[in-house]
Scaffold this motif. Structure first.
Motif, PDB file in Angstrom:
ATOM      1  N   ALA A  64       0.768  -1.314  -0.145  1.00  0.00           N
ATOM      2  CA  ALA A  64       0.027   0.014   0.060  1.00  0.00           C
ATOM      3  C   ALA A  64       0.960   1.229   0.146  1.00  0.00           C
ATOM      4  N   ASN A  65       2.153   1.228   0.578  1.00  0.00           N
ATOM      5  CA  ASN A  65       2.900   2.376   0.560  1.00  0.00           C
ATOM      6  C   ASN A  65       3.246   2.962  -0.737  1.00  0.00           C
ATOM      7  N   THR A  66       3.359   1.942  -1.897  1.00  0.00           N
ATOM      8  CA  THR A  66       3.499   2.220  -3.262  1.00  0.00           C
ATOM      9  C   THR A  66       2.372   2.832  -3.805  1.00  0.00           C
ATOM     10  N   LEU A 126      -5.589   6.545   1.109  1.00  0.00           N
ATOM     11  CA  LEU A 126      -4.921   5.759   1.728  1.00  0.00           C
ATOM     12  C   LEU A 126      -4.643   5.837   3.231  1.00  0.00           C
ATOM     13  N   ILE A 127      -4.827   5.078   4.204  1.00  0.00           N
ATOM     14  CA  ILE A 127      -4.726   5.280   5.667  1.00  0.00           C
ATOM     15  C   ILE A 127      -3.869   4.375   6.118  1.00  0.00           C
ATOM     16  N   HIS A 128      -2.973   4.879   7.080  1.00  0.00           N
ATOM     17  CA  HIS A 128      -2.095   4.016   7.776  1.00  0.00           C
ATOM     18  C   HIS A 128      -2.253   4.151   9.317  1.00  0.00           C
ATOM     19  N   THR A 129      -2.500   3.179  10.054  1.00  0.00           N
ATOM     20  CA  THR A 129      -2.310   3.402  11.429  1.00  0.00           C
ATOM     21  C   THR A 129      -0.795   2.836  11.942  1.00  0.00           C
ATOM     22  N   VAL A 157     -11.609  -1.843  -2.278  1.00  0.00           N
ATOM     23  CA  VAL A 157     -10.481  -1.846  -0.897  1.00  0.00           C
ATOM     24  C   VAL A 157      -9.380  -2.809  -0.836  1.00  0.00           C
ATOM     25  N   TYR A 158      -8.318  -2.455  -0.696  1.00  0.00           N
ATOM     26  CA  TYR A 158      -7.137  -3.268  -0.456  1.00  0.00           C
ATOM     27  C   TYR A 158      -6.864  -2.967   0.822  1.00  0.00           C
ATOM     28  N   SER A 159      -6.404  -4.342   1.671  1.00  0.00           N
ATOM     29  CA  SER A 159      -5.814  -4.418   2.839  1.00  0.00           C
ATOM     30  C   SER A 159      -5.545  -5.806   3.099  1.00  0.00           C
ATOM     31  N   ASP A 160      -5.115  -6.442   4.133  1.00  0.00           N
ATOM     32  CA  ASP A 160      -4.696  -7.685   4.258  1.00  0.00           C
ATOM     33  C   ASP A 160      -5.894  -8.458   4.770  1.00  0.00           C
ATOM     34  N   ALA A 161      -7.045  -7.870   5.113  1.00  0.00           N
ATOM     35  CA  ALA A 161      -8.136  -8.525   5.557  1.00  0.00           C
ATOM     36  C   ALA A 161      -9.278  -7.485   5.399  1.00  0.00           C
ATOM     37  N   PRO A 162     -10.632  -7.961   5.505  1.00  0.00           N
ATOM     38  CA  PRO A 162     -11.855  -7.062   5.410  1.00  0.00           C
ATOM     39  C   PRO A 162     -11.858  -5.774   6.397  1.00  0.00           C
ATOM     40  N   VAL A 163     -12.032  -4.677   6.172  1.00  0.00           N
ATOM     41  CA  VAL A 163     -12.057  -3.514   6.756  1.00  0.00           C
ATOM     42  C   VAL A 163     -13.548  -2.902   6.948  1.00  0.00           C
ATOM     43  N   ARG A 205      -1.310  -1.181  10.407  1.00  0.00           N
ATOM     44  CA  ARG A 205      -2.039  -1.579   9.239  1.00  0.00           C
ATOM     45  C   ARG A 205      -2.174  -0.311   8.212  1.00  0.00           C
ATOM     46  N   ALA A 206      -2.425  -1.040   7.090  1.00  0.00           N
ATOM     47  CA  ALA A 206      -2.910   0.139   5.996  1.00  0.00           C
ATOM     48  C   ALA A 206      -4.124  -0.396   5.078  1.00  0.00           C
TER      49      ALA A 206
END
Length: 714
Positions: free
Chosen positions: A577-579, A651-654, A678-684, A702-703
């Motif tokens: 997600a950083n990219t 794009l949100i980073h915690t 939505v892109y993340s490692d799991a449902p948001v 988490r992003a």
């Protein structure tokens, strides 16, 4: 008591005014002396200026001629601003050219000793900024030496009040260091001691910049002044590869800013100009706007680079993905390991494969002390480079290769070519592990043409990563001053980059200098993209990447996503997600990833491709608390980038705690409100409610990326 230096009493008149898009450029003149000043305002603020104010004209060109008296009012030793030299410059004429592409305004000043100075403004109709530079011509019958010559000067900040109220004016700068590029630093003029004294006798000045051949080593060449009362911001960038400076100057109820080449006192610079000769300063990019804060003025400046990258190879317009093997082999690329990497990433949608440093190193000698000879290693590539390049090309990727063109390492044969290396005070200019080619030397140009350009042509490389891992410092021998030696050397260095582009049409160039030490407008106007930083795997990558939206175009900001075998899915999604804040560059343990890890990477590639048009042409809005530390992150960060095609993404980073139970970000004007992906490692948990993007952060570090569209999703 203040002396009565009002505009009316000094006989200051409006000489001319020009409309450039939504900006007004105003030239003022003192009737009695002929001194000409220059300031700009948003067109929307016309009619809001205050005339009856305590005010002096400052010349729109600032210079200092060797042998002339130095500035008074305790300025000597701190600044050349308002020197007796610049006060001798009188208005001669103004030549204006209007064209379909824009406007050019040439304001010609004359020093009666035979020196003609051109203040040249160029505005392109596609831009929300303009370029300005100074040309000094010696029409006398004798040599003249300059100790300072400005590229730009903006006066009358701010023109909307008689007296600047405390805590009204802010000075924004972008501090920069290795792996911590473009950190915003904001101070009031009072904190910088830029209030006038009780009698306005002494001058106040804040001079900053950097000395050497890494133009972004301490500060980015950037400044913005914000008038919080009117909401107006003025900003400038300097396009220069060597020492530069910017000054904030005050003596009365106006602030002034100027900048360009670092002067004699700051950059060890003196320039002799013979009769009939001329000197052209680096260009500055300047803009003004009302509303939007620091992000808006910064992006008005960076937008000027769009016209240059639009000329880059057609494939670059889709923002292709890069794989760089550096964080896979750590400076030990070989035919064997590159072949294995190519097989692992084949068919993943990656367009460029970059062979990074070390391809030339001899057995037992580290790569970082052996650059300069650039002979392909027989140990690493026993079949020759042809086979490796063919392997990359057959997999559908454009081969790229790394060079550190200007510098040589202490273990190289080039280290002993002392006749062709830079010197200072007669000794070869040497840092701990590096020396520097004299880029003005025809022998060096021929050598590098053979070792760099011919190698690129022979093996049909279509991509070059140009690195630069040390700084020359204050300058070098060969000219009338160390600073002028540095200026001419770096001018020749830029000319060699242009030669590469000329002799290998369509080549893709990556600008790197220990990561982000050359992210200034001149070099960025010559390349497709740049290394955003040397932050390869650290947690602060999204913060640095977001910071750089204020300094360069995101479409040119190549961001590392280094994936490790031991990375969790949460960490992989964070890295990928950083990219989304720029250009995707992959590296890492691609030979050892599981199918679950690859699936998440593949999903990220699909998401990146879907938002690439927004990265290419968009406007960024920054959210979140001030992050005190970039190494020990607390809180959260949000970026919403709105494109031109009715789409946007957030794009949100915690980070490590300190974030609220619900994160909300106000959707900017023109931002669509329908969540498309939505892109993340799991449902948001994310939604749009009452004009807000609302996100429930469940975990630290988490992003989550959210694509927004104006279309209704069934």
């Amino acid at each position: 008591m203040k002396a009565p230096f009002t505009k009316q009493k000094l006989g200051i008149e409006l000489l001319s005014c020009f409309s450039c898009g939504d900006m007004l450029l105003k030239y003022e003149r003192e009737k009695e002396t002929g001194l000409v000043g220059f300031y700009i305002i948003p067109a929307s603020m016309e009619g809001n200026e205050v005339d009856n104010k305590y005010y002096r004209i400052n010349s729109l060109v600032q210079d200092q001629i060797l042998g002339d008296p130095y500035p008074g009012f305790y300025g000597n030793g701190s600044t050349f601003h308002n020197s007796p030299s610049s006060k001798r410059l009188r208005f001669l004429r103004q030549d204006v050219r209007d064209a379909d592409w824009g406007k050019q305004i040439d304001t010609v000043l004359l020093d009666d000793r035979g020196y003609e100075v051109h203040h040249l403004v160029t505005w392109y109709a596609t831009d929300v900024s303009f370029e300005v530079k100074t040309i000094f011509e010696n029409h006398s019958d004798h040599d003249v030496s300059l100790e300072f010559l400005s590229s730009f000067e903006l006066s009358n900040l701010t023109p909307f009040v008689e007296t600047i109220a405390p805590d009204t004016l802010l000075v924004h700068r972008l501090r920069s260091k290795w792996s911590h590029e473009a950190r915003l630093h904001t101070e009031t003029v009072e904190d910088l001691q830029l209030e006038p004294s009780w009698s306005t006798w002494s001058v106040s000045v804040e001079k900053f910049g950097q000395t050497g051949s890494m133009p972004c080593k301490k500060f980015m060449p950037f400044i913005a002044i914000e008038d919080q009362a009117s909401g107006v911001l003025w900003g400038a960038q300097i396009a220069h590869e060597a020492s530069w400076q910017i000054e904030v100057y005050r003596q009365d109820d106006c602030l002034h800013i100027d900048g360009g080449l670092a002067d004699r006192e700051f950059g060890h610079w003196i320039k002799k100009i013979a009769p009939g000769e001329r000197l052209e300063t680096p260009k500055a990019i300047v803009s003004v706007c009302q509303g939007g804060g620091i992000d808006r003025i910064a992006q008005r400046l960076t937008q000027a680079g769009q016209k240059y990258v639009d000329r880059e190879p057609q494939e670059e317009q889709t923002l292709p993905i890069v794989f760089n093997e550096y964080c896979t082999t750590w400076g030990n690329p070989s035919h064997e390991n590159i072949s294995a990497i190519v097989d692992a990433i084949r068919g993943k949608g990656i367009s460029y494969f970059v062979i990074d440093c070390g391809w030339f190193k001899e057995k037992g000698i580290p790569w970082d002390i052996s650059m300069g000879d650039y002979r392909i290693s027989d140990d690493l590539f026993p079949l020759g480079m042809e086979q490796t390049v063919k392997k990359i090309a057959d997999a559908g990727m454009k081969p790229g290769i790394w060079f550190e063109i200007d510098n040589v390492g202490r273990a190289s044969r080039a280290w002993e070519e002392t006749a062709h290396l830079l010197k200072r005070d007669g000794a070869v200019l040497t840092t701990e592990n590096r020396r520097f080619w004299d880029m003005t030397d025809p022998w060096v140009e021929q050598y590098l043409s053979e070792r760099v350009i011919c190698l690129l042509q022979k093996y049909r490389f279509g991509y070059v990563k140009m690195d630069y891992n040390d700084t020359i410092g204050i300058g070098c021998d060969g000219c009338e001053s160390l600073g002028e030696g540095l200026r001419q050397n770096m001018e020749a260095s830029v000319a060699f980059v242009r030669k590469i582009k000329r002799e290998i049409p369509g080549i893709v160039l990556e600008n790197c200098s220990s990561g982000g030490h050359k992210l200034e407008p001149l070099m960025m106007g010559l390349v497709s993209m740049a290394s955003f930083s040397d932050a390869h795997e650290c947690e602060e990558i999204p913060v640095i990447a977001a910071n750089l939206h204020r300094a360069i175009l995101p479409r040119q900001s190549q961001i590392w996503a280094v994936i490790r075998q031991e990375d969790s899915l949460q960490r992989i999604a964070y890295s990928i997600a950083n990219t989304f804040l720029g250009r995707m560059c992959l590296s890492g343990d691609v030979l050892h990833l599981s199918s679950r890890q690859w699936n998440l990477i593949d999903e990220g590639i699909v998401f990146y491709r879907s938002i690439a048009p927004i990265i290419r042409n968009g406007y960024s809005h920054r959210f979140g608390p001030h992050l005190t530390s970039e190494r020990c992150l607390k809180g959260w960060q949000g970026v919403i980038r709105v494109g031109e095609n009715g789409e946007a993404y957030a794009l949100i980073h915690t980070f490590h705690g300190g974030f609220p139970e619900e994160i909300t970000m106000a959707l900017p004007d023109g931002c669509p409100k329908t969540i498309a992906a939505v892109y993340s490692d799991a449902p948001v948990t994310v939604s749009v409610r009452d004009g807000l993007l609302c996100y429930i952060p469940e975990k630290p570090m988490r992003a989550a990326a959210i694509k927004l569209t104006a279309e209704r999703i069934e």
